[in-house]
Design an enzyme around this catalytic site. Structure first.
Site, mmCIF file in Angstrom:
data_model
loop_
_atom_site.group_PDB
_atom_site.id
_atom_site.type_symbol
_atom_site.label_atom_id
_atom_site.label_comp_id
_atom_site.label_asym_id
_atom_site.label_seq_id
_atom_site.Cartn_x
_atom_site.Cartn_y
_atom_site.Cartn_z
ATOM 1 N N HIS A 192 0.847 -1.198 0.000
ATOM 2 C CA HIS A 192 0.000 0.000 0.000
ATOM 3 C C HIS A 192 0.876 1.240 0.000
ATOM 4 O O HIS A 192 1.848 1.326 0.744
ATOM 5 C CB HIS A 192 -0.920 0.034 1.225
ATOM 6 N N ASP A 224 -15.243 2.296 7.972
ATOM 7 C CA ASP A 224 -14.228 3.176 7.389
ATOM 8 C C ASP A 224 -14.820 4.016 6.272
ATOM 9 O O ASP A 224 -14.509 5.195 6.142
ATOM 10 C CB ASP A 224 -13.041 2.377 6.848
ATOM 11 N N ARG A 231 -14.822 12.429 7.380
ATOM 12 C CA ARG A 231 -13.549 13.154 7.535
ATOM 13 C C ARG A 231 -13.352 14.125 6.392
ATOM 14 O O ARG A 231 -12.901 15.260 6.592
ATOM 15 C CB ARG A 231 -12.381 12.164 7.607
ATOM 16 N N SER A 280 -7.678 3.973 9.091
ATOM 17 C CA SER A 280 -8.433 3.872 7.843
ATOM 18 C C SER A 280 -7.740 2.922 6.866
ATOM 19 O O SER A 280 -8.348 1.990 6.335
ATOM 20 C CB SER A 280 -8.584 5.267 7.228
ATOM 21 N N LYS A 297 -8.796 -1.477 6.140
ATOM 22 C CA LYS A 297 -9.085 -2.032 4.818
ATOM 23 C C LYS A 297 -8.096 -3.123 4.458
ATOM 24 O O LYS A 297 -8.467 -4.182 3.949
ATOM 25 C CB LYS A 297 -9.038 -0.909 3.765
#
Lengths: 451, 451
Positions: free
Chosen positions: A82, A161, A168, A183, A187
């Site tokens: 990620h 989320d 947010r 967050s 995931k």
């Protein structure tokens, strides 16, 4: 337990108990906690922060709000990567097939671009027919068949989320390390992975610009993942300049395919291969990072990485012929060159205005609900270290809608800086953080109520 | 203009422009700003505070969200009093008829009790038949006829405050001096008054406990009022012990009537008369505070203040016979005495646990939507300075529902503290702040858009 009391505790700098965090997050689905109460809590968290334990519990609560995918029927080490987002960052499209070709299973749930940053899903959708909205059954099937799968967040994965992220965005509570960490990790931990390699960007074009905070974000995420029984490695990498030469969806997909052919820009290639080598090492398919790099390099040289990418495109409904015929990717109607008006060396090329310019041309979105034009963007011919002469093309803008062209053009021009002497190159990878799983993975049922 | 940008500005410690504050407040009614965005802004304001100018603009925006009552047809000086809330504080029921009898017009829009504090409306509703929900036409009529009128906030007055107040209650964003000031002043400035006397409580039983912050609250409200063309005086007064001897609605109304008969406890009588004298002075009906005190004292001695209270009770649908027959007020079924187990002097009697005990007996409400029992409460026979002997009654609990009696009883017992030597009495009034109008009153139409 009452939401105002929990909000007050955080407002006054207190540490929330597990049961309090779980109450707020489970209240999202049940309706016991209102949007405005979540919003107030989010702002209080931006203000007061969260301890490592609170962040861990928040992540787990968000993870447990949805399905945690069980990929145990697909045998082999499952590792994802990620990135926290940057400009021209198409490493996922390169490293996923590379790692898969080296024997790693890569189940990747990605996001879309927002603001000046691009997103993997938008780049994949530049491929005609490519579907990112697979259900979780098909997700597992494609992974088993291709060794990699590339989808978007489904309704089952961390719905809390989804809700919090939208809140947010609407309440200016995005920029908080615990909230960002929870967050992302909620995931990623739902994907069914054994480990995760993080590319945490730092610098002018990154979401978190200060090195200290980027490092903290990397450490926070590694700690969360390790606490949930995952192997974690984070590279903190500089996002001062766009990565590679292409910025814009189809342009970036094209460049990624060129990399998989062994013909990409050095910075992009180096970072992609380093991240892929980390995945191979984490998967236990190499005994050292050096060996991982060798294994990954071989998948480029022998064409197996490119074959993997072709395979996943086909499995996900895309047109696999783009691999051999890049002109099948969408192309903009017009190209406009930006030309140098002086001689010297490029010493800076700021990522943020370039990303912003691409967004103005339609490649990105100002708001989450906007669409994108896959064909448009910017191709950078001159990057820091390159010598320029008057009249030479610095970059090419690929344009369909000229409404904001002048603005985009002047943004890109402003991103360049020159000098009579060449710049000193700084390394892309600033730091490496690795964490082994700190506990056995504990089922959610056992964890509840032990605050 | 976008709500997230405005929230972000405050989150980062910036100063909001007039147009930004107006956008957020007008967005409440139009729906352009969502509840969760307001909640995040409220928490950011608790965090970062507001400048005097921001607070002024916030107050004006909230005021302009509704009707500003025009009482110009009722000739004479219109002065109100507002207290920030305490335990046993029934001064409004005394000073409003006193000031009216001295020639002041008193248009008073009051609130209900919450938590450990009581509210004027609940005390008035203890009088059989008394209506606090007059419309604005009837409000003006009663004022013209009686010289005073005592109602609750109508739907027309500062609807933005109603919304914000409910949100603050649900999101733990109540305790903020700019938000408290704007909430109080937006309602008071809508009443149609020429001036306002504030009783800002400080100490253990007050909403704001620290003297410095109480003083700041007083100064902030005075500044706002003066900026809107009103005469403003604030007394900062100690709320360490309950005011008077009665805590609970009918019990307090009874004590107020006793005061109007010239037969009330000294602390309650002194503060009520001092506030009334400030109103008379502000109205221009006395040339000094000393003369104001004399005028007010006369309205008690000659029975005109009591007559005024009888008149307004009748005009607002209540049973005026309570004035002469206190037993027509609701009475609890049972009384329970709390008895001293030692000899010595009472040196402390904390207001907050006494108020909390009265709430547990049903006199107050834990949440804004709860009802109250008008009959119940506590009557304090011994207060700081009083000598006690074993077996003497300290106080009497007036009880209908015994469910939480034991809890209430032990709370009251815990509120008392003793010593062998008498305490040194400290003055009730700590400070006096007065401000003359700093600008001419500017119509809302002229003020908009000049940020």
């Amino acid at each position: 337990m009452r939401a105002p009391d929990i909000i007050r505790k955080k407002r006054d700098g207190g540490t929330l108990a597990r049961a309090e965090i779980e109450f707020m997050i489970s209240g999202i689905a049940s309706g016991a906690v209102k949007d405005y109460q979540l919003a107030a809590l989010l702002m209080a968290i931006v203000w007061r922060g969260m301890t490592a334990d609170e962040t861990q519990v928040l992540t787990e609560s968000m993870l447990n709000s949805g399905t945690i995918v069980d990929l145990s029927r697909v045998l082999g080490p499952k590792i994802d990567k990620h990135s926290t987002g940057g400009v021209g960052d198409k490493t996922s499209l390169i490293l996923a097939p590379v790692a898969a070709a080296a024997g790693v299973l890569v189940p990747m749930v990605s996001g879309r671009g927002l603001g000046h940053t691009g997103g993997t899903l938008d780049k994949l959708e530049a491929i005609p027919g490519f579907r990112i909205d697979l259900d979780l059954v098909r997700y597992e099937q494609v992974l088993a068949k291709c060794g990699l799968v590339l989808i978007g967040q489904t309704a089952e994965i961390a719905p809390a989320d989804k809700k919090l992220y939208a809140l947010r965005d609407a309440t200016a509570t995005v920029e908080s390390i615990p909230l960002i960490s929870a967050s992302i990790m909620s995931k990623k931990l739902a994907e069914g992975i054994d480990g995760l390699v993080l590319d945490v960007k730092t610098g002018e074009g990154a979401f978190i610009q200060e090195l200290e905070r980027s490092r903290l974000l990397a450490e926070t995420m590694c700690k969360i993942g390790a606490g949930m029984g995952k192997k974690m490695t984070a590279l903190v990498t500089r996002m001062d300049h766009p990565l590679g030469r292409a910025v814009g969806n189809a342009l970036e997909t094209r460049e990624a395919i060129e990399c998989l052919r062994g013909d990409g820009p050095a910075d992009l290639m180096d970072l992609s291969m380093e991240l892929a080598a980390e995945m191979v090492l984490m998967a236990g398919l190499a005994s050292s990072l050096e060996q991982g790099r060798t294994l990954c390099g071989r998948t480029i040289a022998d064409g197996t990485a490119l074959e993997r990418f072709k395979g996943v495109i086909e499995a996900q409904g895309g047109d696999p012929r783009v691999i051999d015929d890049l002109d099948r990717l969408p192309r903009a109607r017009t190209t406009v060159d930006l030309v140098a008006d002086r001689s010297g060396f490029v010493v800076d090329l700021k990522a943020r205005p370039v990303g912003h310019a691409a967004m103005l041309l339609g490649a990105g979105r100002a708001r989450a609900e906007d669409g994108v034009d896959h064909a448009v963007g910017v191709v950078l011919h001159k990057k820091p270290g390159d010598r320029v002469s008057p009249g030479e093309a610095l970059c090419t803008l690929h344009v369909n809608d000229e409404t904001r062209l002048a603005e985009a053009r002047s943004l890109v021009a402003s991103a360049y800086d020159y000098s009579d002497v060449p710049p000193v190159a700084s390394p892309l990878i600033v730091e490496r953080i690795a964490r082994v799983p700190s506990t056995r993975p504990v089922p959610a049922s056992e964890r509840k109520g032990d605050s």
